[in-house]
Design an enzyme around this catalytic site. Sequence first.
Site, short mmCIF file in Angstrom:
data_model
loop_
_atom_site.label_atom_id
_atom_site.label_comp_id
_atom_site.label_asym_id
_atom_site.label_seq_id
_atom_site.Cartn_x
_atom_site.Cartn_y
_atom_site.Cartn_z
N THR A 181 0.85 -1.18 0.00
CA THR A 181 0.00 0.00 0.00
C THR A 181 0.89 1.23 0.00
O THR A 181 1.98 1.21 0.58
CB THR A 181 -0.95 -0.03 1.22
OG1 THR A 181 -1.73 1.15 1.20
CG2 THR A 181 -0.22 -0.13 2.53
N GLU A 327 -5.01 -2.60 4.35
CA GLU A 327 -4.67 -3.11 5.69
C GLU A 327 -5.82 -3.86 6.34
O GLU A 327 -5.63 -4.51 7.37
CB GLU A 327 -4.28 -1.94 6.61
CG GLU A 327 -2.95 -1.28 6.28
CD GLU A 327 -3.09 -0.14 5.28
OE1 GLU A 327 -4.08 -0.14 4.51
OE2 GLU A 327 -2.21 0.74 5.25
N LYS A 435 -6.24 10.22 -4.23
CA LYS A 435 -6.73 8.98 -4.83
C LYS A 435 -7.42 9.28 -6.15
O LYS A 435 -8.49 9.87 -6.18
CB LYS A 435 -7.66 8.23 -3.89
CG LYS A 435 -7.66 6.75 -4.20
CD LYS A 435 -8.27 5.93 -3.11
CE LYS A 435 -7.76 4.51 -3.17
NZ LYS A 435 -8.50 3.63 -2.29
N TRP A 440 -3.52 5.44 -5.76
CA TRP A 440 -2.91 6.47 -4.94
C TRP A 440 -1.81 7.24 -5.67
O TRP A 440 -1.04 6.65 -6.42
CB TRP A 440 -2.29 5.86 -3.68
CG TRP A 440 -3.26 5.35 -2.66
CD1 TRP A 440 -3.39 4.06 -2.26
CD2 TRP A 440 -4.20 6.12 -1.89
NE1 TRP A 440 -4.36 3.97 -1.29
CE2 TRP A 440 -4.87 5.22 -1.05
CE3 TRP A 440 -4.53 7.47 -1.83
CZ2 TRP A 440 -5.86 5.61 -0.16
CZ3 TRP A 440 -5.53 7.87 -0.95
CH2 TRP A 440 -6.18 6.95 -0.13
P1 AMP Z 1 -6.47 1.25 -0.25
O1 AMP Z 1 -5.62 0.79 0.84
O2 AMP Z 1 -5.72 1.61 -1.49
O3 AMP Z 1 -7.58 0.30 -0.50
O4 AMP Z 1 -7.14 2.62 0.20
C1 AMP Z 1 -7.90 2.71 1.36
C2 AMP Z 1 -8.40 4.12 1.51
O5 AMP Z 1 -9.25 4.46 0.42
C3 AMP Z 1 -9.24 4.38 2.74
O6 AMP Z 1 -8.47 4.60 3.89
C4 AMP Z 1 -10.01 5.62 2.31
O7 AMP Z 1 -9.24 6.78 2.42
C5 AMP Z 1 -10.25 5.34 0.84
N1 AMP Z 1 -11.57 4.68 0.67
C6 AMP Z 1 -11.83 3.37 0.50
N2 AMP Z 1 -13.16 3.16 0.35
C7 AMP Z 1 -13.76 4.37 0.45
C8 AMP Z 1 -15.11 4.82 0.40
N3 AMP Z 1 -16.13 3.99 0.20
N4 AMP Z 1 -15.33 6.14 0.56
C9 AMP Z 1 -14.32 7.01 0.75
N5 AMP Z 1 -13.02 6.64 0.79
C10 AMP Z 1 -12.74 5.34 0.65
#
Ligand code: AMP
Length: 545
Positions: A181, A327, A435, A440
Amino acid sequence: MQSNMMNFPLLPRHLLGHAAKLYGTVEIVSRLPDKSLHRETYRDLEARNRALAKALISAGLRPGDRVATLMWNHYAHLEAYFGIPASGGILHTLNLRLHPDDIAYISNHAEDRFLIVDDTLLDLYAAIRPHTHFERVFVVSLAGHPLPPGCESYEALLAEGAGKFTYPDLAETTAAAMCYTSGTTGRPKGVLYSHRSIVLHSLVSALPNALNLGQRDVLVPVVPMFHAISWGLPYTATLAGCKQVMPGPHLDPESLLDLYQQERVSVSAGVPTIWLGILERLEREPERWQLKPGMRMVVGGSAAPEGMIRGFDKFGLEVLHAWGMTETSPLGTVSQLKSYLSNLPADEAYALRAKQGLPVPLFEARAMGDSGEAPQDGKTLGELEVRGPWVAASYYRGERPESWSEDGWFRTGDVVTIDPEGYVKITDRTKDLIKSGGEWISSVDLENALMSHPAVAEAAVIALPDPKWQERPAAVVVLKRNHSASEDELREYLRPKFAKWWLPDVIYFATEIPRTSTGKFLKSRLRKIYAEQEKSRLNCPGTTP
Ligand code: AMP
């Protein structure tokens, strides 16, 4: 006193064994580069999984060794999802959208021994090859490209695994899969999923209160298999024994809609950018596709806009808004209306469905403010902290231990409110990341690169809202006295260092950057100022900021 229950290990291979035994003829359909469809069954998958596990062990894979994959979503990736962990190895999915230097860094950090790559990605493999140390590279032939020198055929590897084989005994707590990540600062960090966490996550994900996946479903995971183990969906779908349809490299709205119609798909999952594209296509040609009525769309990775939920409802298609993180395996919350809230006035119901939702069973969430846990009043902000059996307790090499609270909760970096009914709503994030389309972008990396330009004194990179990608990076730059640099020049300076989609869409020049009392860039203020500027810039094309 000890219980007298059996100590039966929770292993993903048992999920596959069950599907092969009871739903052996149910299909795994994969779209190939030429758009033809490849079909295998759970029975085939189990046999090939066995062959893969056996061949990997014969090739010298030791328990805990990492096998990387560089692939789109298709049958061979699914085989790797099961076969590598079943051999005792660790599936390590590499994100093909990253810059080759980052992919190489991640692979070296994980000390991957073998690589399975599909032949549509051989150019990318060629770019990382000089900087990586794979002992053996197996190529899945999808497009029929010739094998590059030094590579071996994936099918030949499977052929070596023919014949009888007994799976090695594994403890359920050993690592089965690994994803990296992006870090706010510094390099990406690895998360190691265990066999047990994958199985428990699958059991809960399939529940009606969560993603509601059953044997009669037909699932298309659009979310790439290199992202948070594809939200666990390949495992959850196998647990359910449902038909799985893999889109391969064809992720444009038209290709997906054709696939949904053709295979009678009942549930699909992806980031909002995918769904916004699909909705726009449906609105343009409402009669063209006959989708399965009530088809569910799991939307996560970024916030599902309320307008999108309303838009799909008009077509009788249901958005299920979910939140998760690499995570957290990733599923944490799902927004479904409780029985006694289903008669709410439409506006209130939509506002609730646009929240990130309720924590799923066994997954606990709290909002922590400066003076302890924030009240669940739907107003007080706090950082979302979570815990549960599929939440990471540390990173692969122990990086950033401060991501966990003293009492062991994981700090998500998302700023939330939790309402009296328990619905979590994300309002901001403390992580200095952007994002874009579900991927990211590190603002800190872009800032450091910009600040290494001889004309730049200071640079801050912020996320600005974008109708297609949710967020896009914009840079605010202060030039050194008596120096000059144009927007194009700075972008060209960044170009060789970053993937194309990382480059800021716009670079603003300022005389100073507002700072917090502790000297950090005040990004919330910058976001506000430049979101307004951006709005007027887009409304008045031709004007420069
Ligand atoms: P990742 O580890 O790349 O899956 O990113 C996780 C992060 O994506 C979370 O901590 C949020 O900041 C963002 N995220 C994931 N799902 C959502 C959602 N439904 N609404 C808003 N942000 C989200």
